[in-house]
Design a protein around this motif. Structure first.
Motif, PDB file in Angstrom:
ATOM      1  N   GLY A  81       0.790  -1.495   0.023  1.00  0.00           N
ATOM      2  CA  GLY A  81       0.011  -0.049   0.120  1.00  0.00           C
ATOM      3  C   GLY A  81       0.859   1.307  -0.140  1.00  0.00           C
ATOM      4  N   PRO A  82       0.115   2.259  -0.303  1.00  0.00           N
ATOM      5  CA  PRO A  82       1.104   3.574  -0.574  1.00  0.00           C
ATOM      6  C   PRO A  82       1.259   4.104   0.695  1.00  0.00           C
ATOM      7  N   VAL A  83       2.566   4.673   1.137  1.00  0.00           N
ATOM      8  CA  VAL A  83       3.039   5.407   2.294  1.00  0.00           C
ATOM      9  C   VAL A  83       3.197   6.924   2.043  1.00  0.00           C
ATOM     10  N   TRP A  84       3.018   7.194   0.887  1.00  0.00           N
ATOM     11  CA  TRP A  84       3.257   8.484   0.533  1.00  0.00           C
ATOM     12  C   TRP A  84       2.665   9.609   1.172  1.00  0.00           C
ATOM     13  N   GLU A  85       3.279  10.309   2.034  1.00  0.00           N
ATOM     14  CA  GLU A  85       2.845  11.164   3.009  1.00  0.00           C
ATOM     15  C   GLU A  85       1.792  10.847   4.028  1.00  0.00           C
ATOM     16  N   LEU A  86       2.014   9.763   4.461  1.00  0.00           N
ATOM     17  CA  LEU A  86       1.216   8.938   5.276  1.00  0.00           C
ATOM     18  C   LEU A  86       1.214   9.768   6.660  1.00  0.00           C
ATOM     19  N   GLN A 135      14.328  10.565   8.960  1.00  0.00           N
ATOM     20  CA  GLN A 135      14.697  10.987   7.794  1.00  0.00           C
ATOM     21  C   GLN A 135      14.421   9.719   6.770  1.00  0.00           C
ATOM     22  N   GLU A 136      14.915   8.666   7.046  1.00  0.00           N
ATOM     23  CA  GLU A 136      14.458   7.508   6.011  1.00  0.00           C
ATOM     24  C   GLU A 136      13.004   7.413   5.752  1.00  0.00           C
ATOM     25  N   TRP A 137      12.212   7.829   7.038  1.00  0.00           N
ATOM     26  CA  TRP A 137      10.881   7.960   6.920  1.00  0.00           C
ATOM     27  C   TRP A 137      10.402   8.670   5.748  1.00  0.00           C
ATOM     28  N   LEU A 138      10.989  10.159   5.964  1.00  0.00           N
ATOM     29  CA  LEU A 138      10.482  11.199   4.883  1.00  0.00           C
ATOM     30  C   LEU A 138      11.002  10.731   3.506  1.00  0.00           C
ATOM     31  N   THR A 139      11.871  10.034   3.473  1.00  0.00           N
ATOM     32  CA  THR A 139      12.367   9.599   1.964  1.00  0.00           C
ATOM     33  C   THR A 139      11.314   8.530   1.562  1.00  0.00           C
ATOM     34  N   LEU A 140      11.068   7.688   2.640  1.00  0.00           N
ATOM     35  CA  LEU A 140      10.037   6.744   1.967  1.00  0.00           C
ATOM     36  C   LEU A 140       8.576   7.235   1.742  1.00  0.00           C
ATOM     37  N   ALA A 141       8.346   8.279   2.451  1.00  0.00           N
ATOM     38  CA  ALA A 141       6.980   8.978   2.189  1.00  0.00           C
ATOM     39  C   ALA A 141       6.955  10.000   1.032  1.00  0.00           C
ATOM     40  N   GLN A 142       7.919   9.960   0.376  1.00  0.00           N
ATOM     41  CA  GLN A 142       8.066  10.662  -1.118  1.00  0.00           C
ATOM     42  C   GLN A 142       7.755   9.587  -2.231  1.00  0.00           C
ATOM     43  N   ASN A 143       7.595   8.272  -1.867  1.00  0.00           N
ATOM     44  CA  ASN A 143       7.884   7.204  -2.936  1.00  0.00           C
ATOM     45  C   ASN A 143       6.322   6.929  -3.292  1.00  0.00           C
ATOM     46  N   GLN A 144       6.200   6.946  -4.665  1.00  0.00           N
ATOM     47  CA  GLN A 144       4.638   6.724  -5.154  1.00  0.00           C
ATOM     48  C   GLN A 144       4.662   5.318  -5.030  1.00  0.00           C
ATOM     49  N   GLU A 145       5.501   4.197  -5.098  1.00  0.00           N
ATOM     50  CA  GLU A 145       5.296   2.552  -5.027  1.00  0.00           C
ATOM     51  C   GLU A 145       4.260   2.068  -3.944  1.00  0.00           C
ATOM     52  N   LEU A 173       4.582  -1.315  -3.086  1.00  0.00           N
ATOM     53  CA  LEU A 173       5.072  -2.290  -2.457  1.00  0.00           C
ATOM     54  C   LEU A 173       6.413  -2.251  -2.053  1.00  0.00           C
ATOM     55  N   ARG A 174       7.018  -2.836  -0.756  1.00  0.00           N
ATOM     56  CA  ARG A 174       8.200  -2.808  -0.471  1.00  0.00           C
ATOM     57  C   ARG A 174       8.909  -4.268  -0.070  1.00  0.00           C
ATOM     58  N   ILE A 175       9.987  -4.350  -0.109  1.00  0.00           N
ATOM     59  CA  ILE A 175      10.653  -5.533   0.208  1.00  0.00           C
ATOM     60  C   ILE A 175      11.810  -5.205   1.277  1.00  0.00           C
ATOM     61  N   TRP A 176      12.596  -6.069   1.840  1.00  0.00           N
ATOM     62  CA  TRP A 176      13.695  -5.945   2.909  1.00  0.00           C
ATOM     63  C   TRP A 176      14.738  -6.805   1.971  1.00  0.00           C
ATOM     64  N   ARG A 177      15.767  -5.888   1.654  1.00  0.00           N
ATOM     65  CA  ARG A 177      17.075  -6.563   1.188  1.00  0.00           C
ATOM     66  C   ARG A 177      18.046  -5.854   1.743  1.00  0.00           C
ATOM     67  N   ASN A 178      19.082  -6.817   1.991  1.00  0.00           N
ATOM     68  CA  ASN A 178      20.244  -6.188   2.416  1.00  0.00           C
ATOM     69  C   ASN A 178      20.338  -5.212   3.610  1.00  0.00           C
ATOM     70  N   GLY A 179      19.504  -5.458   4.362  1.00  0.00           N
ATOM     71  CA  GLY A 179      19.269  -4.467   5.618  1.00  0.00           C
ATOM     72  C   GLY A 179      18.474  -3.188   5.388  1.00  0.00           C
ATOM     73  N   ARG A 180      17.739  -3.114   4.106  1.00  0.00           N
ATOM     74  CA  ARG A 180      17.331  -1.746   3.716  1.00  0.00           C
ATOM     75  C   ARG A 180      15.843  -1.987   3.027  1.00  0.00           C
ATOM     76  N   ILE A 181      15.084  -1.086   3.397  1.00  0.00           N
ATOM     77  CA  ILE A 181      13.817  -1.242   2.592  1.00  0.00           C
ATOM     78  C   ILE A 181      13.765  -0.633   1.290  1.00  0.00           C
ATOM     79  N   LYS A 182      13.117  -1.669   0.572  1.00  0.00           N
ATOM     80  CA  LYS A 182      13.594  -1.358  -1.108  1.00  0.00           C
ATOM     81  C   LYS A 182      12.077  -1.221  -1.606  1.00  0.00           C
ATOM     82  N   SER A 183      11.747  -0.171  -2.468  1.00  0.00           N
ATOM     83  CA  SER A 183      10.488   0.133  -3.036  1.00  0.00           C
ATOM     84  C   SER A 183      10.387  -0.715  -4.310  1.00  0.00           C
ATOM     85  N   VAL A 184       9.441  -1.502  -4.881  1.00  0.00           N
ATOM     86  CA  VAL A 184       9.446  -2.483  -5.995  1.00  0.00           C
ATOM     87  C   VAL A 184       8.021  -2.227  -6.616  1.00  0.00           C
ATOM     88  N   ASN A 185       7.847  -2.628  -7.958  1.00  0.00           N
ATOM     89  CA  ASN A 185       6.675  -2.470  -8.561  1.00  0.00           C
ATOM     90  C   ASN A 185       5.723  -3.258  -7.913  1.00  0.00           C
TER      91      ASN A 185
END
Length: 347
Positions: free
Chosen positions: A109-114, A245-255, A257-269
């Protein structure tokens, strides 16, 4: 409600909540003037805003009355919350430590500006379109989400907070969102990484097992993890600011769906798991040596059981329905709910 009582409730609102509610009133006034939004709808929405103010006030009062609490625990999902409550009861401290849980799936689900009302509404709209709402749960989901936000904003200053998260995109996204909600509170905040803590305390040389989500851990083992976490330090101001700050970066993403890779949250299609669903269907058909229809729940269950990510069956069933729309699968039965239909790959 008397005027003085209402005035007091408004004065006690957290600043962010007060601004947000005022914005909602201004927005609806504008809709009333500029669109075909009716007076009846306007009054109904004002009643909802009124009820929200009452709910926030009630939540703050409950927190004050529960003054014996020495700790607040935050988790993500109903399963880990239930397990932690059992753990605290077994430890004899359930009356002293409060548990707050987000019953949501933050990997989807979207987290843009959540953290803004517009972002909340965007997420709710998406969830409503995705949920196969057989039991009419959407309204409960929406109200539960908003209530949990109110509970978090109402945590008293100075009360220590423990946030439990495993290494998956759901709980890690939730962690960053919650830390943003708490950004103006000076409470000590400790984060327990349940994946790492489980590995440190229960790893056996003859068994390879990685905790995918906090809800997998039994109350007995959660108790060991909690006791050993007592010596951990709370997040430093620098660590909190980094995660915010990581949240604010996530909250600007329109994707969505998110996965966990190499210790980071990654937005995917949003179609990231589609091919995996198709491949699993091929595998099941080969094993059955048949092209008979298979229960959709069986297919979704197999996909869930083999994924190294945590997304939940609801999202995967949503993607299965999208694959049916695209013509990848034939369907037998009603798409009203997962238990009502079966699928097979088209030739």
């Amino acid at each position: 409600m008397r005027i003085e009582e209402m005035r007091k409730k408004i004065q006690e609102l957290p600043d962010a909540e007060a601004r947000s509610l005022l914005f909602q009133i201004y927005l609806r006034m504008d809709l009333l003037k500029e669109t075909d939004y009716s007076h009846i709808e306007f009054v109904k929405d004002l009643e909802k805003i009124y009820e929200t103010i009452v709910d926030i006030s009630k939540e703050r009062l409950e927190m004050k009355e529960e003054g014996t609490f020495q700790m607040v625990h935050l988790l993500f999902g109903d399963s880990p919350a239930g397990t932690l409550k059992v753990t605290l009861k077994e430890m004899g401290i359930y009356q002293e430590e409060r548990v707050i849980a987000f019953w949501d799936m933050f990997s989807i689900g979207p987290v843009w500006e959540l953290h803004e009302k517009s972002g909340e509404e965007s997420r709710f709209d998406w969830m409503k379109s995705v949920m196969n709402d057989e039991y009419k749960d959407f309204q409960d989901y929406k109200q539960g989400f908003q209530q949990t936000v109110h509970q978090i904003l109402s945590i008293p200053e100075g009360l220590p907070i423990t946030i439990w998260v495993a290494e998956n995109s759901h709980e890690q996204t939730g962690l960053r969102y919650v830390l943003h909600l708490l950004k103006n509170k000076m409470n000590d905040i400790q984060v327990i990484n349940t994946t790492k803590s489980f590995a440190e305390n229960f790893t056996r040389p003859d068994i390879t097992y990685t905790v995918l989500k906090t809800g997998e851990i039994s109350p007995e083992k959660l108790q060991v993890i909690y006791r050993k976490s007592k010596s951990n330090s709370p997040l430093s101001q620098h660590e909190r600011e980094e995660l915010e700050q990581e949240w604010l970066t996530l909250a600007q993403n329109q994707e969505t769906l998110r996965i966990w890779r190499n210790g980071r949250i990654k937005s995917v299609n949003v179609d990231y798991y589609d091919q995996y669903i198709v491949n699993m269907a091929k595998k099941l058909q080969r094993e059955r040596e048949s092209r008979d229809f298979m229960k959709s729940a069986r297919l979704i269950g197999e996909v869930l059981g083999h994924l190294d990510q945590y997304v939940g069956d609801e999202f995967l069933e949503y993607r299965l329905r999208k694959l049916i729309e695209k013509g990848a699968f034939e369907v037998e039965g009603s798409l009203k709910a997962m238990r009502f239909y079966s699928v097979r790959l088209k030739r």
